[in-house]
Design an enzyme around this catalytic site. Structure first.
Site, mmCIF file in Angstrom:
data_model
loop_
_atom_site.group_PDB
_atom_site.id
_atom_site.type_symbol
_atom_site.label_atom_id
_atom_site.label_comp_id
_atom_site.label_asym_id
_atom_site.label_seq_id
_atom_site.Cartn_x
_atom_site.Cartn_y
_atom_site.Cartn_z
ATOM 1 N N GLU A 92 -12.613 2.979 92.087
ATOM 2 C CA GLU A 92 -11.185 3.166 91.811
ATOM 3 C C GLU A 92 -10.834 4.553 91.272
ATOM 4 O O GLU A 92 -9.710 4.768 90.812
ATOM 5 C CB GLU A 92 -10.689 2.083 90.846
ATOM 6 C CG GLU A 92 -10.718 0.698 91.470
ATOM 7 C CD GLU A 92 -9.923 -0.322 90.680
ATOM 8 O OE1 GLU A 92 -8.674 -0.305 90.764
ATOM 9 O OE2 GLU A 92 -10.543 -1.138 89.975
ATOM 10 N N HIS A 99 -9.732 -1.151 94.421
ATOM 11 C CA HIS A 99 -8.576 -1.785 93.788
ATOM 12 C C HIS A 99 -8.215 -3.112 94.455
ATOM 13 O O HIS A 99 -7.744 -4.035 93.800
ATOM 14 C CB HIS A 99 -7.373 -0.827 93.835
ATOM 15 C CG HIS A 99 -6.296 -1.178 92.864
ATOM 16 N ND1 HIS A 99 -6.484 -1.135 91.498
ATOM 17 C CD2 HIS A 99 -5.000 -1.586 93.054
ATOM 18 C CE1 HIS A 99 -5.361 -1.494 90.884
ATOM 19 N NE2 HIS A 99 -4.457 -1.779 91.805
ATOM 20 N N SER A 129 -4.012 -4.619 87.793
ATOM 21 C CA SER A 129 -3.171 -3.478 88.162
ATOM 22 C C SER A 129 -2.000 -3.362 87.196
ATOM 23 O O SER A 129 -2.200 -3.266 85.990
ATOM 24 C CB SER A 129 -2.723 -3.611 89.627
ATOM 25 O OG SER A 129 -2.211 -2.403 90.114
#
Length: 280
Positions: free
Chosen positions: A215, A249, A154
């Site tokens: 995602e 995610h 991330s």
């Protein structure tokens, strides 16, 4: 009787950074075998309080049969923040993002009411890693300086890309999982462009970009970055790309850890190079 669990061959200590003016939680997993003469490979993991144990367990379990798993004994280092979830979130937005005169935020972030705090600490974090943490790790453990890997997810994945594009000499292999390419209106493309213009590699490097298939826009962003880099491909940078099927995610990190660590050991995965999308 309830007893606390202690992880074998694992150490935990704190490192007070003069550069960052912050005390980091450092977790280190050390192989139970004797180090080779050149030292152990080493994997540094951002968000260490969340992801360290995934890396530790993959290495410890699979290195028992390295000829089949292609995972060699390695030191795993978790670089962690401390405090409440809100405090950690704000510190991440500071530490993992490059400095900019102005910042642009997507509507989804505003709608969630996320408290971002200050940004732009990536350069200081790199100073901490290069000038304070890595020398301390090398002092304490038998490290192979030619086999050093950086993993991040991330915003941590964004930081991995930023490190490659600005200080590629720090690591040999870069593992960027679900990188936040969207940050500040996709400014990482600016650093990518500068990286190729400088032709900045001092030695061969490896980059593995991974994203979960569920995602959404992050898949599109990753495809675009990979296609941009593929057009400028140079022999000294090997780039691979993987979309993890059915992962989102929150679920992608534990499912791809073995694949990522095999890549850091030189095992090249099946790589998807997407067709080029819009040019920035």
């Amino acid at each position: 009787m309830i007893e606390k669990v202690t992880l074998d061959h694992t150490e935990y200590w704190k490192l007070d950074s003069k550069v960052m003016k912050y005390v980091f939680d450092i977790k280190v997993s050390i192989p139970s075998v004797a180090p080779p003469k050149e030292g152990f490979p080493i994997i540094y993991m951002m968000d260490g309080n969340s992801h360290f144990q995934y890396g530790r367990d993959v290495v410890r379990l699979q290195s028992r049969n390295a000829p089949k798993t292609f995972v060699a004994p390695a030191i795993v280092v978790g670089i962690g923040h401390h405090g409440t979830d809100k405090e950690v979130s704000k510190q991440r937005f500071h530490d993992f993002t490059p400095f900019a005169e102005h910042y642009s935020y997507p509507d989804r972030l505003k709608e969630k009411g996320v408290e971002l705090g200050p940004h732009g600490g990536a350069e200081m974090l790199l100073d901490f890693i290069g000038q304070e943490l890595m020398p301390e790790i090398s002092r304490r453990y038998a490290v192979n300086p030619a086999c050093q890997t950086l993993f991040g997810h991330s915003l941590g994945g964004l930081f991995v890309l930023y490190t490659l594009f600005t200080r590629s000499q720090l690591f040999t292999t870069y593992l960027a999982c679900s990188p936040s390419i969207w940050w500040n209106d996709h400014e990482i493309f600016y650093y990518e462009k500068e990286f190729y213009e400088r032709n900045a590699l001092d030695a061969p490097k490896n980059l593995f970009i991974i994203v979960g298939g569920e995602e959404g826009f992050m898949v599109d962003d990753a495809k675009e970055l990979v296609s941009e880099m593929d057009l400028k491909k140079v022999d000294s940078l090997h780039t691979a790309f993987y979309i993890a099927p059915e992962e989102n995610h929150g679920s992608v990190v534990p499912t791809i850890m073995s694949r990522a660590i095999r890549f850091s050991n030189g095992v090249i995965p099946n790589s998807e190079v997407p067709t080029r999308q819009t040019q920035r």
